[in-house]
Design a protein around this motif. Sequence first.
Motif, PDB file in Angstrom:
ATOM      1  N   ALA A  76       0.846  -1.195   0.000  1.00  0.00           N
ATOM      2  CA  ALA A  76       0.000   0.000   0.000  1.00  0.00           C
ATOM      3  C   ALA A  76       0.878   1.240   0.000  1.00  0.00           C
ATOM      4  CB  ALA A  76      -0.920  -0.003   1.214  1.00  0.00           C
ATOM      5  N   GLN A  77       0.314   2.345  -0.474  1.00  0.00           N
ATOM      6  CA  GLN A  77       1.107   3.568  -0.616  1.00  0.00           C
ATOM      7  C   GLN A  77       1.668   4.042   0.718  1.00  0.00           C
ATOM      8  OE1 GLN A  77      -0.949   6.699  -2.639  1.00  0.00           O
ATOM      9  NE2 GLN A  77       0.797   8.097  -2.620  1.00  0.00           N
ATOM     10  N   ASN A  78       0.922   3.833   1.791  1.00  0.00           N
ATOM     11  CA  ASN A  78       1.368   4.305   3.111  1.00  0.00           C
ATOM     12  C   ASN A  78       1.949   3.182   3.972  1.00  0.00           C
ATOM     13  OD1 ASN A  78      -0.984   2.892   3.495  1.00  0.00           O
ATOM     14  ND2 ASN A  78      -1.905   4.365   4.924  1.00  0.00           N
ATOM     15  N   SER A  79       2.312   2.062   3.355  1.00  0.00           N
ATOM     16  CA  SER A  79       2.833   0.919   4.106  1.00  0.00           C
ATOM     17  C   SER A  79       4.286   1.142   4.484  1.00  0.00           C
ATOM     18  CB  SER A  79       2.698  -0.357   3.285  1.00  0.00           C
ATOM     19  OG  SER A  79       3.486  -0.279   2.111  1.00  0.00           O
ATOM     20  N   LEU A  80       4.748   0.348   5.452  1.00  0.00           N
ATOM     21  CA  LEU A  80       6.141   0.432   5.890  1.00  0.00           C
ATOM     22  C   LEU A  80       7.091   0.143   4.744  1.00  0.00           C
ATOM     23  CD1 LEU A  80       8.494   0.506   7.917  1.00  0.00           C
ATOM     24  CD2 LEU A  80       7.962  -1.885   8.470  1.00  0.00           C
ATOM     25  N   ILE A  81       6.830  -0.904   3.977  1.00  0.00           N
ATOM     26  CA  ILE A  81       7.766  -1.266   2.928  1.00  0.00           C
ATOM     27  C   ILE A  81       7.810  -0.219   1.829  1.00  0.00           C
ATOM     28  CG2 ILE A  81       6.095  -2.682   1.638  1.00  0.00           C
ATOM     29  CD1 ILE A  81       9.926  -3.186   2.070  1.00  0.00           C
ATOM     30  N   ALA A  82       6.673   0.402   1.528  1.00  0.00           N
ATOM     31  CA  ALA A  82       6.678   1.471   0.524  1.00  0.00           C
ATOM     32  C   ALA A  82       7.532   2.639   1.000  1.00  0.00           C
ATOM     33  CB  ALA A  82       5.250   1.933   0.241  1.00  0.00           C
ATOM     34  N   GLU A  83       7.444   2.955   2.289  1.00  0.00           N
ATOM     35  CA  GLU A  83       8.257   4.033   2.848  1.00  0.00           C
ATOM     36  C   GLU A  83       9.746   3.702   2.770  1.00  0.00           C
ATOM     37  OE1 GLU A  83       9.389   5.990   7.184  1.00  0.00           O
ATOM     38  OE2 GLU A  83       7.811   4.460   7.041  1.00  0.00           O
ATOM     39  N   LEU A  84      10.103   2.466   3.117  1.00  0.00           N
ATOM     40  CA  LEU A  84      11.513   2.087   3.108  1.00  0.00           C
ATOM     41  C   LEU A  84      12.087   2.074   1.691  1.00  0.00           C
ATOM     42  CD1 LEU A  84      11.523  -0.775   5.781  1.00  0.00           C
ATOM     43  CD2 LEU A  84      12.297   1.601   6.045  1.00  0.00           C
ATOM     44  N   ILE A  85      11.273   1.697   0.729  1.00  0.00           N
ATOM     45  CA  ILE A  85      11.721   1.729  -0.663  1.00  0.00           C
ATOM     46  C   ILE A  85      11.830   3.167  -1.158  1.00  0.00           C
ATOM     47  CG2 ILE A  85      11.101   1.141  -3.044  1.00  0.00           C
ATOM     48  CD1 ILE A  85       9.725  -1.374  -1.922  1.00  0.00           C
ATOM     49  N   ARG A  86      10.803   3.946  -0.888  1.00  0.00           N
ATOM     50  CA  ARG A  86      10.715   5.309  -1.435  1.00  0.00           C
ATOM     51  C   ARG A  86      11.676   6.275  -0.748  1.00  0.00           C
ATOM     52  NH1 ARG A  86       5.738   5.905  -0.245  1.00  0.00           N
ATOM     53  NH2 ARG A  86       6.134   6.903   1.767  1.00  0.00           N
ATOM     54  N   ASP A  87      11.719   6.248   0.592  1.00  0.00           N
ATOM     55  CA  ASP A  87      12.448   7.271   1.343  1.00  0.00           C
ATOM     56  C   ASP A  87      13.827   6.818   1.821  1.00  0.00           C
ATOM     57  OD1 ASP A  87      10.174   8.813   1.004  1.00  0.00           O
ATOM     58  OD2 ASP A  87       9.334   8.262   2.964  1.00  0.00           O
ATOM     59  N   ALA A 126       9.627   5.261  -7.339  1.00  0.00           N
ATOM     60  CA  ALA A 126      10.371   6.113  -6.418  1.00  0.00           C
ATOM     61  C   ALA A 126      11.473   6.898  -7.112  1.00  0.00           C
ATOM     62  CB  ALA A 126      10.974   5.265  -5.310  1.00  0.00           C
ATOM     63  N   THR A 127      11.899   6.461  -8.289  1.00  0.00           N
ATOM     64  CA  THR A 127      12.977   7.146  -9.004  1.00  0.00           C
ATOM     65  C   THR A 127      12.465   8.196  -9.983  1.00  0.00           C
ATOM     66  OG1 THR A 127      13.038   5.537 -10.817  1.00  0.00           O
ATOM     67  CG2 THR A 127      14.391   5.068  -8.872  1.00  0.00           C
ATOM     68  N   GLN A 128      11.195   8.222 -10.234  1.00  0.00           N
ATOM     69  CA  GLN A 128      10.664   9.133 -11.249  1.00  0.00           C
ATOM     70  C   GLN A 128      10.495  10.545 -10.695  1.00  0.00           C
ATOM     71  OE1 GLN A 128      10.522   7.678 -14.402  1.00  0.00           O
ATOM     72  NE2 GLN A 128      11.499   6.212 -13.018  1.00  0.00           N
ATOM     73  N   GLY A 129      11.128  11.502 -11.371  1.00  0.00           N
ATOM     74  CA  GLY A 129      10.991  12.890 -10.969  1.00  0.00           C
ATOM     75  C   GLY A 129      11.955  13.318  -9.892  1.00  0.00           C
ATOM     76  N   LEU A 130      12.793  12.395  -9.395  1.00  0.00           N
ATOM     77  CA  LEU A 130      13.765  12.755  -8.372  1.00  0.00           C
ATOM     78  C   LEU A 130      15.075  13.167  -9.012  1.00  0.00           C
ATOM     79  CD1 LEU A 130      13.204   9.867  -5.798  1.00  0.00           C
ATOM     80  CD2 LEU A 130      12.207  12.142  -5.793  1.00  0.00           C
ATOM     81  N   THR A 131      15.849  13.994  -8.340  1.00  0.00           N
ATOM     82  CA  THR A 131      17.171  14.374  -8.823  1.00  0.00           C
ATOM     83  C   THR A 131      18.197  14.006  -7.771  1.00  0.00           C
ATOM     84  OG1 THR A 131      16.956  16.603  -7.896  1.00  0.00           O
ATOM     85  CG2 THR A 131      16.317  16.285 -10.198  1.00  0.00           C
TER      86      THR A 131
END
Length: 455
Positions: A76-87, A126-131
């Motif tokens: 899910a978008q707000n899940s722990l694993i999504a956070e660890l991957i994204r942030d 998570a990589t899209q739009g980041l610099t």
Amino acid sequence: FKQKTAYEMLRSLVGSEMCIRDRPRLALIAALLVGLLPLTTARAQEDPVAALMARMSSAAKVGQLFMVTFPGAEVAQNSLIAELIRDYHIGGVLLLPENGNIVNEGDTPRQVATLVEQLQATAWAATQGLTTTTVESTGAPEPFVPLFVAVNHEGNGTPYTGVINGLTPLPSAMAIGATWNPAHAEAVGQIVGRELDALGINMLLGPVLDVPETVNPAGDLGVRAFGGDPFWVGQLGMAYIRGVHLGGAGRVAVIAKRFPGLGMSDRSLDEEVSTVQRTLEKLRQVDLAPFFAVAQASELAARPDGLLVSHIRFRGLEGGRFVSTRPVSVDSQVLPRLLSQPELTEWRASGGLTVSDGLGLRALRRFYDPSEQTFNGRRIAQEAFLAGNDVLLLSQFSLTSRWDDRATNVRSTITFFQEKYDSDAAFKALVDAAVARILRLKLSLYGGRFTLEAT
């Protein structure tokens, strides 16, 4: 020549007697050295790993060191694993039935394949739009690097086989060993590689290469070992690894475990770290022999991509009969010494990966604090990394089973590594070397190029 070396050579000539009396020759040498610099840069750019790392932020590089566990069968978008991957840019995950990642009822293969697809899609998004800080002026995005998605898949059902429902039932390693036939080991390995690849899983934590000298019900080996003969464990291990690589068409990494061997362990890692009486010579003859065999296999497909480093202590290894090591997984003296054995040097130099066993296992927690009142995840992870583990498995990473506590420790540990990477040049160099090995393996699994469709 490296650029720095060229400039140092030029600086050493400036002001010398040669500089005064032979300016034409000096000019020629300078031109040759400077002319080599674009060639050096071009060669660096030809290395896909170097090119990839040049585009990665420091946080993205550090994140590659970490493999985590997480709860649930969805991302899910707000899940722990999504956070660890994204942030936090984690580099991998371990799927476990006990965490609800694998539901062994209904259409399990579809459920697991869907979860893997969600994980990789989250890493891509998570990589899209980041610099990155290194290419901020160009606005180039952070490069997409697929996750390692690992499972245990040893056979003989639970608890050491992750996906049971819907896949081919597998014999135990001991059953394979009882046939004394490497062809059977390879056939089972091919089934494992083919089915894991079909699910999108790209890392197998196995096979077990332990050599039990006696049957010890207090340990946790059971039927997980091929047998008690070092030579045959090595032969069957090579055949099994070859089978996984062939069955998975080179898309499933094989991490042989549990280096340097738990064959003499007298207790489970759910209790405490075993201390085994072993000289280095005895270790080489028995426990290490299967790892030497697979690392030196004449056929590259029979070599493991990595070794999972276990938590075990040795008494007498350094010569003193009553002198004990720390757990090998966190011992910066012993683990490098074992990895530098002549039989492993070529394998390691060619990119062989090291993966720690779970750094939150109770055995390790009790080593650091026998009272089990404190848990310093930062210290444990740092000591495991400095000992020589490239990938750090943060599982059961707290004193409690609460996911909030585990998540807090994971976040804190990764942040600590990021801060140390940016402030400590020596630590940065070690991280870069480990990340290069990780990326080289990932590139080999995906044909040298990362795309979402390939994952």
